[in-house]
Design a protein around this motif. Structure first.
Motif, PDB file in Angstrom:
ATOM      1  N   THR A   1      -0.317  10.700   4.544  1.00  0.00           N
ATOM      2  CA  THR A   1      -1.714  12.081   4.915  1.00  0.00           C
ATOM      3  C   THR A   1      -1.607  11.990   6.332  1.00  0.00           C
ATOM      4  O   THR A   1      -1.805  11.202   7.342  1.00  0.00           O
TER       5      THR A   1
ATOM      6  N   GLU B   1       2.725  10.529  -0.055  1.00  0.00           N
ATOM      7  CA  GLU B   1       1.867   9.352  -0.041  1.00  0.00           C
ATOM      8  C   GLU B   1       1.460   9.310   1.525  1.00  0.00           C
ATOM      9  O   GLU B   1       0.833   8.484   1.848  1.00  0.00           O
TER      10      GLU B   1
ATOM     11  N   LYS C   1       0.868  -1.262  -0.001  1.00  0.00           N
ATOM     12  CA  LYS C   1      -0.085   0.091   0.071  1.00  0.00           C
ATOM     13  C   LYS C   1       0.879   1.163  -0.262  1.00  0.00           C
ATOM     14  O   LYS C   1       1.800   1.382   0.837  1.00  0.00           O
ATOM     15  N   LEU C   2       0.850   2.074  -0.850  1.00  0.00           N
ATOM     16  CA  LEU C   2       1.522   3.271  -1.198  1.00  0.00           C
ATOM     17  C   LEU C   2       1.080   4.617  -0.183  1.00  0.00           C
ATOM     18  O   LEU C   2       1.598   5.429   0.061  1.00  0.00           O
ATOM     19  N   LYS C   3      -0.132   4.535  -0.036  1.00  0.00           N
ATOM     20  CA  LYS C   3      -0.924   5.652   0.799  1.00  0.00           C
ATOM     21  C   LYS C   3      -1.054   5.399   2.139  1.00  0.00           C
ATOM     22  O   LYS C   3      -1.567   4.424   2.400  1.00  0.00           O
TER      23      LYS C   3
ATOM     24  N   ARG D   1       6.629  13.639   2.581  1.00  0.00           N
ATOM     25  CA  ARG D   1       6.223  12.590   1.698  1.00  0.00           C
ATOM     26  C   ARG D   1       4.724  12.702   1.186  1.00  0.00           C
ATOM     27  O   ARG D   1       3.771  12.758   2.114  1.00  0.00           O
TER      28      ARG D   1
END
Length: 138
Positions: free
Chosen positions: A54, A52, A25-27, A50
């Motif tokens: 949040t 990606e 998973k990149l996010k 970064r």
């Protein structure tokens, strides 16, 4: 001879296919809790840089700095990254916590502009609100 070459070619192709990294998973969505120590500043800077990652909220606890002192430093760091959208909430001051390195941490600047933008709610309520209002994994 042809069968041996085809067999070896199949082995090479199959082993190279298994050697590929698994997709990840990149996010990521995170809530950060900090006590205002210098190592936290470095880690938060990496996360802010970064795209990606949040950051839903930054919670300030008593430790290397008081929550109010951490808020001043952290909001100036957020201003450097142009991330004034991230809420900052202070936790409670705990009596008896005053580590010997607190004075050193007070001298470190986290950003060029001094500001203090803290939400009206405390850290516990902010955490509850962010977790309850989220449909994604934090």
């Amino acid at each position: 001879m042809k069968k041996v070459i085809i067999f070896l070619l199949n082995i090479v192709l199959l082993t190279s296919a298994w050697a590929q990294p698994l997709p990840v998973k990149l996010k990521h969505t995170v809530i950060i809790d900090t006590d205002g120590a210098i190592d936290d500043m470095r880690a938060i800077s990496v996360l802010l840089a970064r795209p990606e990652i949040t950051i839903k909220a930054l919670l300030l606890s008593d430790g290397s700095l008081t929550p109010v002192e951490s808020a001043e430093k952290l909001t100036s760091l957020l201003r450097e990254f142009r991330r004034d959208d991230v809420p900052v909430a202070c936790g409670e001051i705990i009596k008896g916590i005053n580590p010997p390195w607190r004075q050193f941490n007070r001298q470190i600047k986290w950003g060029s502009e001094t500001c203090n933008r803290v939400t009206d709610i405390n850290a516990v309520d902010c955490l509850s609100e962010k977790l309850a209002g989220s449909t994604e994994r934090i």
